[in-house]
Design an enzyme around this catalytic site. Structure first.
Site, mmCIF file in Angstrom:
data_model
loop_
_atom_site.group_PDB
_atom_site.id
_atom_site.type_symbol
_atom_site.label_atom_id
_atom_site.label_comp_id
_atom_site.label_asym_id
_atom_site.label_seq_id
_atom_site.Cartn_x
_atom_site.Cartn_y
_atom_site.Cartn_z
ATOM 1 N N GLU A 185 19.757 63.323 12.293
ATOM 2 C CA GLU A 185 18.845 64.420 12.626
ATOM 3 C C GLU A 185 19.058 65.600 11.674
ATOM 4 O O GLU A 185 18.808 66.746 12.030
ATOM 5 C CB GLU A 185 19.041 64.823 14.090
ATOM 6 C CG GLU A 185 18.624 63.718 15.052
ATOM 7 C CD GLU A 185 18.731 64.096 16.520
ATOM 8 O OE1 GLU A 185 17.734 64.032 17.246
ATOM 9 O OE2 GLU A 185 19.842 64.450 16.944
ATOM 10 N N ARG A 224 9.094 45.713 23.694
ATOM 11 C CA ARG A 224 10.207 46.381 24.392
ATOM 12 C C ARG A 224 10.021 46.281 25.907
ATOM 13 O O ARG A 224 10.976 46.130 26.656
ATOM 14 C CB ARG A 224 10.276 47.869 24.009
ATOM 15 C CG ARG A 224 10.689 48.140 22.590
ATOM 16 C CD ARG A 224 12.141 47.858 22.317
ATOM 17 N NE ARG A 224 13.036 48.773 23.001
ATOM 18 C CZ ARG A 224 14.335 48.534 23.202
ATOM 19 N NH1 ARG A 224 14.869 47.396 22.797
ATOM 20 N NH2 ARG A 224 15.096 49.421 23.807
ATOM 21 N N ASN A 261 18.257 67.603 20.087
ATOM 22 C CA ASN A 261 19.292 68.428 19.471
ATOM 23 C C ASN A 261 18.676 69.234 18.328
ATOM 24 O O ASN A 261 17.613 68.899 17.817
ATOM 25 C CB ASN A 261 20.365 67.498 18.890
ATOM 26 C CG ASN A 261 21.735 68.093 19.009
ATOM 27 O OD1 ASN A 261 21.895 69.234 19.426
ATOM 28 N ND2 ASN A 261 22.737 67.314 18.628
ATOM 29 N N LEU A 287 20.421 59.118 26.256
ATOM 30 C CA LEU A 287 20.264 60.203 27.241
ATOM 31 C C LEU A 287 19.129 59.918 28.211
ATOM 32 O O LEU A 287 19.237 60.208 29.407
ATOM 33 C CB LEU A 287 19.995 61.539 26.542
ATOM 34 C CG LEU A 287 21.184 62.391 26.146
ATOM 35 C CD1 LEU A 287 20.758 63.837 25.944
ATOM 36 C CD2 LEU A 287 22.340 62.327 27.116
ATOM 37 N N GLY A 288 18.036 59.322 27.713
ATOM 38 C CA GLY A 288 16.911 58.996 28.605
ATOM 39 C C GLY A 288 17.373 58.066 29.717
ATOM 40 O O GLY A 288 17.020 58.242 30.894
ATOM 41 N N LYS A 310 24.508 76.019 19.282
ATOM 42 C CA LYS A 310 24.867 74.592 19.198
ATOM 43 C C LYS A 310 24.526 74.057 17.803
ATOM 44 O O LYS A 310 25.297 73.279 17.223
ATOM 45 C CB LYS A 310 24.127 73.802 20.282
ATOM 46 C CG LYS A 310 24.483 72.330 20.318
ATOM 47 C CD LYS A 310 24.283 71.728 21.688
ATOM 48 C CE LYS A 310 24.933 70.354 21.803
ATOM 49 N NZ LYS A 310 24.027 69.275 21.500
ATOM 50 N N ALA A 357 26.430 60.158 26.013
ATOM 51 C CA ALA A 357 26.072 58.796 26.418
ATOM 52 C C ALA A 357 25.853 57.959 25.167
ATOM 53 O O ALA A 357 25.393 58.464 24.144
ATOM 54 C CB ALA A 357 24.806 58.816 27.267
ATOM 55 N N SER A 398 28.477 62.812 16.170
ATOM 56 C CA SER A 398 27.279 61.972 16.337
ATOM 57 C C SER A 398 26.674 61.620 14.976
ATOM 58 O O SER A 398 26.197 60.499 14.775
ATOM 59 C CB SER A 398 26.257 62.689 17.217
ATOM 60 O OG SER A 398 25.980 63.967 16.698
#
Ligand code: NAD
Ligand code: KPL
Length: 308
Positions: A267, A39, A107, A15-16, A187, A133, A255
């Site tokens: 998560e 990185r 989320n 998402l970033g 959600k 994404a 996900s």
């Protein structure tokens, strides 16, 4: 460009990267904050972030830096997973300008409250996103699903004056919500009714239509949690919302299923874990949800994954 106008993006994952590439191509010069010197070297070697969209690929040479750079941060998009978000912000806390705007893409629930409590001078804005994404190779992202972003402040405040113009110019679909917490709760409830069962039954979302009674039983308990934390309307529509999502996304893997399948941490602590914790605190007896949480934690342990 004045530093006050720069949006820093913490985390260049799915998402970033999706947000960064759209902001960059609209001329807004976001800056990525990457997690390690290695990185950053790899990113510079790649030459930028590549977005695949509608079968087209384009590489965008977006500026990047580390958390220990010195420029102050006035606007921050936190694009890490929920379990990394607070630690990631702490790594650059010394750079946060007073009254910094922090957009939280995480989320579930729990991480947003922890961040708001730890940085009370910042304006925290929660984002509930239905865009999709996926990461491909390093620094490559696939825009996989059109969706929408609801943004709102947990204290029901007004949007920052720059927000609508910036996201609008970047073509990021969004709406300001005066009531973001009930939306996040709804959600979370949908994710709790679907994601863990897809992991335990090892199926696509549509496969849960064969376990309809189990799904509806969870919706009944989750409805009690929503009634205590969101709106009566959200409670009433939960079963039909979940069944509709199962049909509309029948061919997709959730996900959480994908995380487990790819050996990645889930998560769970911010979804089912948070739901069960809140139920306990609120004196709600939700045995089906507790059993599901227990079974999922066992499953994750068997697969060598964290169960929190
Ligand atoms: P992701 O794993 O693809 O990206 C997270 C990125 O954060 C990784 O690149 C990681 O290296 C980076 N990161 C972690 N700690 C860091 C640190 N200290 N400093 C800098 N970078 C750090 O995750 P994602 O799929 O983009 O998801 C982000 C959040 O958005 C999650 O909470 C997810 O549930 C939510 N979300 C994702 C989607 C989606 O389609 N991907 C849709 C809706 C909501
Ligand atoms: O958000 C989802 C996910 O996979 O995380 C859906 C598709 C709604 C299933 O819960």
């Amino acid at each position: 460009m004045a530093s006050a106008a720069i949006l820093h993006i913490l985390g260049a994952g799915s998402l970033g990267s999706l947000w960064a590439t759209r902001l960059h191509r609209s001329g807004q010069a976001p800056r990525l904050i990457l997690r390690s010197p290695e990185r950053l070297v790899a990113y510079r070697t790649a030459g930028g972030l590549t977005l695949s969209e509608n079968g087209q690929q384009q590489c965008y040479p977006i500026a990047a830096e580390l958390a220990d750079a010195v420029t102050p941060i006035h606007r921050l998009l936190v694009a890490c997973k929920a379990y990394d978000a607070e630690t990631a912000i702490a790594s650059l806390a010394g750079r946060l300008a007073p009254a910094c705007d922090m957009l939280l893409l995480q989320n579930g629930l729990g991480s947003q409250q922890a961040i708001a409590a730890r940085w009370p001078e910042a304006r925290t804005i929660c984002v509930s996103s239905t865009e999709g994404a996926y990461r491909g190779d390093d620094f490559q992202v696939l825009f996989a699903g059109q969706g929408h972003n609801w943004l709102g402040s947990p204290d029901q405040g007004q949007p920052p004056d720059w927000l609508h113009d910036s996201l609008g110019r970047a073509g990021i679909p969004h709406t300001w919500s005066q009531d973001i917490l009930p939306r996040l709760w709804h959600k979370l409830a949908v994710n709790c009714a679907i994601n863990p069962l897809t992991v335990l039954h090892e199926c696509r979302n549509g496969g849960l239509l064969r376990h309809r009674q189990e799904v509806l039983g969870l919706c009944h308990e989750l409805g009690q949690l929503l009634a205590a934390n969101a709106h009566a309307e959200a409670t009433r529509t939960l079963p039909e919302d979940v069944l509709r999502i199962l049909s509309n996304t029948a061919g997709n893997y959730s996900s959480m299923y994908q995380d487990v399948h790819n050996g990645r941490r889930t998560e769970i602590g911010y979804l089912l874990g948070y739901a069960c914790q809140r139920a306990r605190q609120q004196g709600l007896h939700l045995p089906g949800l507790q059993r599901l949480h227990h079974a999922l934690k066992e499953h994750l342990r068997r697969h060598g994954l964290p169960s929190d």
